[in-house]
Design a protein around this motif. Structure first.
Motif, PDB file in Angstrom:
ATOM      1  N   GLY A 149       9.859  -0.609  -8.499  1.00 13.35           N
ATOM      2  CA  GLY A 149       8.833  -0.773  -8.069  1.00 13.35           C
ATOM      3  C   GLY A 149       7.463   0.563  -8.773  1.00 13.35           C
ATOM      4  O   GLY A 149       8.718   1.726  -8.627  1.00 13.35           O
ATOM      5  N   ALA A 150       6.262   0.517  -9.370  1.00 10.14           N
ATOM      6  CA  ALA A 150       5.688   1.344 -10.163  1.00 10.14           C
ATOM      7  C   ALA A 150       5.119   2.583  -9.193  1.00 10.14           C
ATOM      8  O   ALA A 150       5.290   3.700  -9.195  1.00 10.14           O
ATOM      9  CB  ALA A 150       4.630   1.057 -10.740  1.00 10.14           C
ATOM     10  N   THR A 151       4.960   2.445  -7.542  1.00 11.90           N
ATOM     11  CA  THR A 151       4.750   3.010  -6.736  1.00 11.90           C
ATOM     12  C   THR A 151       5.552   3.262  -5.044  1.00 11.90           C
ATOM     13  O   THR A 151       4.939   2.743  -4.367  1.00 11.90           O
ATOM     14  CB  THR A 151       3.473   2.653  -6.573  1.00 11.90           C
ATOM     15  N   TRP A 152       6.846   1.997  -5.513  1.00 13.31           N
ATOM     16  CA  TRP A 152       7.656   1.916  -3.951  1.00 13.31           C
ATOM     17  C   TRP A 152       7.353   3.208  -3.526  1.00 13.31           C
ATOM     18  O   TRP A 152       7.720   3.356  -2.424  1.00 13.31           O
ATOM     19  CB  TRP A 152       9.174   1.361  -5.009  1.00 13.31           C
ATOM     20  N   HIS A 174      -0.264   6.023 -11.418  1.00  8.89           N
ATOM     21  CA  HIS A 174       0.931   6.276 -12.441  1.00  8.89           C
ATOM     22  C   HIS A 174       0.456   7.272 -13.485  1.00  8.89           C
ATOM     23  O   HIS A 174       1.139   6.927 -14.942  1.00  8.89           O
ATOM     24  CB  HIS A 174       0.630   4.623 -13.554  1.00  8.89           C
ATOM     25  N   LYS A 187      10.508   7.368 -12.310  1.00  7.89           N
ATOM     26  CA  LYS A 187      10.234   6.931 -13.536  1.00  7.89           C
ATOM     27  C   LYS A 187       9.288   8.242 -13.937  1.00  7.89           C
ATOM     28  O   LYS A 187       9.126   9.370 -13.503  1.00  7.89           O
ATOM     29  CB  LYS A 187       8.956   6.192 -13.869  1.00  7.89           C
ATOM     30  N   GLY A 193       2.649   7.997  -9.009  1.00  6.41           N
ATOM     31  CA  GLY A 193       1.345   8.146  -8.582  1.00  6.41           C
ATOM     32  C   GLY A 193       1.136   7.796  -7.976  1.00  6.41           C
ATOM     33  O   GLY A 193       1.281   6.275  -9.134  1.00  6.41           O
TER      34      GLY A 193
END
Lengths: 273, 1013
Positions: free
Chosen positions: A239-242, B686, B679, B683
């Motif tokens: 996930g992007a903010t896991w 992002h 990635k 935050g």
């Protein structure tokens, strides 16, 4: 017997491995199959229960995304694909795969499966390719077998040509009434449900897609395509903010789509493994 | 109009929610880069087909292939500019750009493929070319020739202009079909080397051989050998002189690019500071290879070092990983797009050519450019840095994205000295099974004499002749355009798919890339494994007829692999190639004859003993001399109020070297393959920068690998030792921030240096070589201390440009890339602060180290040189750093760390701001304990100094006690807490020393490198 999934490969399809993996994680058996093996008859598509056209850059997207692969399938696999759908077997196209299904006319499609192109995916209004995470909202009442029970999902988009358009705006209303506009971009800060026809600002909608459309299905609800990549969120740690979330680690938000199709195939074709 | 040429034009429909995004992008880029206001730009895609076609057939291809009926309008054999539905008004100018003959045209290849799908039975000789037209409305007073120069690269493209007068009478530009004419075949010749030294040098220079006198003489000598002469007579070769094929083959194999002669040289090193006078027998062997070999004795996971296309390490019992980074600087200077694209797809082939074939799973890209806002003098023949940046970025984006390989890590560095030659580092990580289904270990090549040699993939053309030797020369006005190529990712992707399938089926005995030096290098190198090879150049498929044998041998045409296959697998291998629509041709076989024997049909054109080819090149003798450079000190303002400190931070964070690269990074796919754990940005919004990539390549499995890099060329201005040490430490630090397993890390060294050989052109060669010596010594010292073997590396030693009589040399630059294990990616840490109220710690000591810091360069520019960059450059204490890294890693695994962020460019204040971006809130910091820790330290040093070994972490208040206990032995200071509102306040006890708004800092940070459009 297991649910068997045909994952197309070749000519610049890139996401075949992870697409194969997510169906396996959903309990099916995946096979990566070169398009030419289906076209030349070495492998019979009808031996499979689900077909997936993964993401990538087929033929470099040089004449418009998905166009050349769409033609290869439209000219080489027309009858096989039509029979597949008529046999009530699900098909998914993700990102470039969605572009392929739209350019070959299978999506949003029509009752006759005539392979007539009625919509397109064109260059993002931002003018560039982009990899960023979005929030999707799913049509509650859609008959799409892929999206049952889904409300919202966080997944990445990774495309330069994801703006869904048509040259016949009346069709948009028809698709909407049919429940074919299955998935849209929404503002994650708005309460569910918040899907709307009003164009959302960039980057909530990453491409200025009409009516914020992220994916559509055909009239049968068996054929489904979307620009974002649910297969890229197959595990919680992707996930992007896991790292900001208190998680019990396991399968990711995107997996529901693949479980849905595998469960559908199990019940439709009476498969118990 | 040319006969038999069909013209097709396509333009996007505009209006009613549809746009011409291609045109809009050009408009917005001209605005961003040149402040040009244009009312509207439209685009037209053009195609030419050299084939008689009926109107019926043309209608069919226009409707079914070239035009998307929903969003485009197309036409054939008319100009679409005359179609009032498409263009209701007359434009002010039209510029049409097409490729020159022989330049790779990927859109045309795709079109041809699509054409064949529709008309499978038509003539096989169909050729298609493409063009693009830009149509301008509301242009204003703009020089059209200048505008056209911005829209095309005359080295590879042709542009035609219609001005307003032409437009008024509908006289539209019409590009000619770029017919690639067959070349007149030149039979092999021989070169008489029994000539004077001057003439030997002339032969080398005229032939772009890049060989020095001693090397030319070594070749001369070889042909005087009686045994050699006897064998040559037998073969029917000129007995006392080389053929052109042989001389070219030797020039490629002995080029700086392939042989790394400077790194292999004997160096007499003098240090004026210490009085040292010593001799170094090969920098590579002494400082890079030996340490790695020593470390290989200690561990069991270093599977393959130095001898293959990339180094291989064991990752799990089932899988190993390999990594390689290359540079593509010279080609990127001439054609940024094509040069960079061939760079990335080229290094992907190094991975495919490792062992029996590895699958690329991650790319890294590090670029060094001139400042994007450079407004100084630009020598004739150079592109503006902003254009180089756009082109390089687009090339790497296309190459990586189309190949389906995520770009997971990188950096962009700016310095005026990169205007002459940009540095374009492209790296790739690959994965390979430890064992193949047939039981062979996949990192070991298994060729046998008798194996067939296949050339697989693209064809050979005159593009890419002399790339290897060209990159061994400085860039000049005469640099050849043939050295420029454009990659073809789709041809390569098909080849990669096919070869990995062939590998798993057990068909591959040996495989390598055709990169620098083409077949002469790929077959020449692999022939060493069996002791010989025969090659028939007449069998090699060509893009254009008439190439002479030497050209076929050394051409670096892209997308080709050389593969050794056992005779018994011949048919199966060829069938697999056919299925994937990949060309695979037998061009020779491996032998144990001891020579590389090259034929052209029945004629022998070269016979080079393997040993001579690889070991015959004489060792260089070089001199280096070190004395430390002297710099003016930095001038600080004695009294700087907190708000002004905040302004300084805001200006610093907006500098290109520190500013957010998000716009550029997001246009790389960093998530394909579905493995991206940490990635490039994280935050809550992002947008906070990550330190290193973490990927988990096996779906569902939490075992991961970490990929990071370090690069600090600025420090070379004071000392290249400090530069190299800092680069390695930065790579390690970045990896530590995400939780790497320090017991299994491996590195890559990529040196890019200005020419360090003393000569008339390079009067400071001894100094530059001394810098190289010092950088290598740092590399050895730090790598040994961190148990960090270099498993592969590369050097590029001629990064100078002499144009307009001006010489521009890059600052000595080392990129250090790192790959390391991650035991459990669910424990990976990201850089963003997580919760208001979390305690903020700085791990590692801060010293007054501002020499060559980003702040120093900012003050130097702002004061127009009055303030210098002198001072103490960050020094390294590896023992201290390593214990800190290990202790922190332990605390991370114990779940005690919420965030970790590397302190590097711009120092502590920048690191704090970036971690704040991740939670969208400020912080309250008190640096008094840091200031008290060192008498020499002042506010400037503590806020902006770049001392190594420091990591900024945050810890949940409930865990601080345990955390501090674990860090007991390590220098650590609690310096503040994560805030709630927008304010960043930095105090020294009771007094504020810096205040700033996070929102304003973020705007400044994001504004500088926003690519627009």
């Amino acid at each position: 017997m297991s649910v068997k999934v045909a994952i197309l490969t070749g000519f610049g399809i890139n996401c075949d491995r992870e697409t194969a993996a997510v169906f396996e994680m959903a309990g099916a058996k995946s096979e990566r199959i070169h398009v030419n093996k289906l076209v030349n008859g070495e492998i019979d598509l009808q031996d499979y229960h689900i077909m997936a056209v993964p993401g990538g850059f087929s033929f470099g997207d040089h004449l418009g995304s998905g166009r050349l692969m769409g033609n290869r399938l439209r000219f080489g696999l027309r009858e096989q694909v039509r029979k597949f759908v008529n046999d009530k077997k699900p098909i998914i196209g993700i990102c470039n795969g969605f572009q392929v299904l739209v350019k070959m006319g299978l999506l949003p499609g029509d009752d006759d499966i005539s392979f007539e192109q009625t919509a397109s995916l064109t260059l993002n209004d931002s003018g560039h390719y982009e990899d960023r995470w979005v929030t999707l909202e799913f049509e509650k009442d859609s008959h799409c077998i892929w999206t049952k029970g889904l409300t919202r999902m966080r997944v990445p988009v990774r495309h330069g040509e994801g703006k869904f358009v048509t040259n016949n705006k009346k069709l948009l209303d028809k698709w909407n009434e049919n429940g074919q506009l299955v998935v849209r971009y929404v503002d994650p800060n708005q309460q569910y449900p918040s899907k709307s026809d009003e164009l959302l600002p960039y980057p909530i909608s990453p491409n200025s897609s009409w009516r914020n459309i992220a994916g559509v299905c055909d009239p049968t609800g068996l054929v489904f395509g979307l620009m974002p990549h649910p297969e890229a969120n197959h595990s919680t740690w992707l996930g992007a903010t896991w790292t900001r979330e208190n998680l019990f680690h396991g399968q990711g938000e995107g997996m529901v789509i693949f479980h849905n199709a595998v469960n559908y195939a199990k019940s439709q074709f009476s498969i118990n493994d | 109009m040319q006969s038999n040429i069909q013209r097709i034009e396509v333009t996007p429909r505009v209006g009613g929610g549809l746009r011409d995004v291609r045109g809009d992008t050009i408009k917005s880029q001209l605005k961003t880069d040149h402040n040009l206001e244009i009312t509207e730009v439209r685009s037209i895609l053009g195609y030419q087909i050299n084939q008689e076609l009926s109107d019926h057939q043309l209608t069919k291809v226009v409707d079914e292939l070239f035009t998307d009926p929903v969003i485009e309008i197309g036409c054939f054999n008319l100009s679409i500019l005359d179609n009032k539905d498409a263009f209701s008004e007359t434009p002010e100018a039209v510029i049409t750009v097409g490729f020159k003959p022989g330049v790779t045209d990927n859109r045309a290849s795709a079109a041809l493929d699509g054409f064949t799908t529709i008309f499978p039975d038509l003539d096989k000789d169909v050729k298609i070319s493409t063009s693009i037209s830009y149509v301008f409305f509301g242009l204003g007073d703009v020089d059209l020739n200048w505008l056209s120069d911005q829209l095309h690269n005359s080295l590879i493209e042709t542009a035609l202009i219609a001005d307003s007068n032409d437009c008024a009478i509908a006289d539209w530009p019409e590009i000619q079909f770029p017919e690639l004419k067959d070349i007149e075949y030149t039979p092999p010749s021989s070169i008489d080397l029994n000539v004077s030294d001057e003439e030997l040098i002339e032969i080398s220079e005229k032939g772009l051989l890049a060989l020095n006198l001693e090397e030319m003489k070594a070749i001369q000598q070889n042909y005087l050998d009686k045994n050699v002469q006897a064998r040559r007579k037998e073969l029917g070769l000129p007995h006392d002189k080389p053929t052109d094929v042989e001389l070219e083959c030797l020039a490629q194999s002995w080029s700086e690019h392939c042989k790394h002669k400077i790194f292999a040289a004997k160096i007499t090193h003098i240090d004026r500071e210490t009085g040292e006078n010593s001799e170094i027998d090969s920098l590579f062997k002494t400082y890079i290879m030996q340490p790695a070999l020593d470390m290989q004795q200690e561990v069991n996971w270093l599977l393959s070092l130095f001898h293959d296309n990339s180094g291989v390490i064991e990752w799990t019992p089932e899988w190993s990983l390999c990594m390689k980074a290359e540079t593509h600087n010279s080609p990127s200077a001439l054609d940024p797009f094509g040069g960079a694209m061939t760079g990335i797809v080229g290094v992907n082939r190094d991975i495919l050519g490792t062992g029996l074939g590895a699958r690329p799973i991650a790319n890294t890209d590090v670029f060094c450019f001139g400042p994007p806002d450079y407004d100084g003098h630009l020598p004739e023949g150079l592109f503006h840095p902003s254009r180089v940046m756009r082109g390089v970025h687009a090339g790497v984006r296309a190459g990586g994205n189309e190949s389906g390989i995520p770009t997971v890590n990188g950096a962009i560095i700016f310095d005026e000295r990169y205007i002459g030659k940009p540095l374009v580092y492209c790296g790739t990580v690959g994965i390979l099974p430890r064992h193949l289904p047939d039981g062979r270990e996949s990192h070991i090549k298994t060729p046998e004499p008798g194996n067939l040699i296949y050339m697989v993939g693209g064809r050979v053309g005159s593009d890419g002749i002399h790339g290897a030797t060209f990159s061994s020369l400085e860039l000049t006005d005469e640099s050849p355009s043939s050295a420029v190529q454009i990659g073809d990712p789709i041809t390569q992707k098909k080849m990669v798919d096919m070869l990995l399938e062939a590998r798993d089926l057990g068909y591959i005995e040996v495989i390598t890339d055709n990169g620098a030096g083409g077949l002469s290098s790929s077959i020449g190198e692999m022939a060493e494994l069996t002791g010989g090879a025969n090659l028939d150049l007449s069998k090699v498929p060509l893009k254009q007829l008439g190439l002479s044998p030497w050209e076929i041998l050394v051409s670096e045409s892209q997308e080709r692999m050389t593969v050794g296959v056992d005779e018994k697998n011949k048919q199966a291998f060829e069938e697999l190639a056919k299925l994937h629509e990949v060309e695979a041709t037998i061009v020779g076989e491996f032998t144990n004859s001891g020579t590389f024997l090259v034929n052209y049909g029945n004629d022998v054109v070269a016979d080079l003993p393997i040993e001579y080819l690889h070991d015959g090149c004489p060792q260089l003798n070089l001199e280096s001399e070190w004395s430390p450079p002297i710099h003016r000190p930095i001038i600080f303002n004695e009294e700087t109020p907190p708000k002004e400190m905040g302004n300084i931070l805001q200006r610093l964070i907006a500098r290109p070297n520190i500013a957010s690269k998000e716009w550029w990074v997001r246009s790389y796919d960093h998530e394909v393959i579905g493995q991206s754990v940490i990635k490039p940005f994280g935050g809550v919004n992002h947008d906070a920068p990550g330190d290193a990539a973490v990927i988990a390549p096996i779906p569902g499995d939490t075992k991961g690998t970490v990929i990071s890099c370090g690069i600090v060329p600025r420090y070379s201005d004071i000392d290249a030792y400090a530069m190299a040490a800092a680069s390695v430490d930065e790579a390690v630090r970045n990896a530590v921030c995400v939780g790497v397993d320090l017991s299994r890390i491996a590195g890559l060294d990529n040196f890019c240096w200005p020419d360090p050989v003393q000569s008339k052109k390079t009067p400071d060669g001894r100094f530059k070589l001394a810098q190289l010596v010092r950088a290598n010594r740092a590399l050895e010292d730090v790598c040994r201390a961190y148990s960090l073997p270099c498993i592969s590396g590369k050097d590029s030693m001629k990064n100078d440009a002499t144009l307009d009589g001006e010489k521009i040399s890059v600052p000595p630059t080392l990129l250090f890339s790192l790959m390391g294990n991650h035991q459990d990616v669910t424990k990976a840490i990201s850089s963003d602060f997580k919760n208001t109220g979390d305690a903020i710690y700085l791990i590692g000591e801060t010293k007054q180290e501002l020499g060559a810091s980003e702040l120093a360069y900012m003050f130097q520019e702002e004061s127009e040189g009055a303030s210098g960059i002198g001072g103490k450059v960050p020094s390294i204490d590896t023992k201290r750093n390593l214990s800190a890294y290990k202790a922190l890693t332990k605390a991370m695994h114990a779940g005690l760390v919420e965030s970790a962020h590397d302190c590097s460019d711009g120092g502590l204040s920048i690191a704090i701001a970036e971690s704040c971006f991740g939670i969208d809130a400020g912080a309250k910091i008190d640096v008094s304990s840091l200031l008290a820790s060192d008498d020499m330290l002042d506010s400037w040093g503590v806020l902006f100094g770049e001392s190594l070994g420091r990591i900024l972490v945050s810890v949940n208040p409930a865990n601080t006690e345990e955390f501090e206990k674990m860090m007991d032995e390590i220098f650590h200071e609690k310096i503040g807490i994560v805030g709630k509102n927008d304010e960043l306040i930095i105090m020294n006890n009771e007094s504020e020393i810096l205040t700033a708004s996070i929102t304003e800092l973020r705007e400044a940070w994001k504004g500088t490198l926003d690519g627009g459009a």
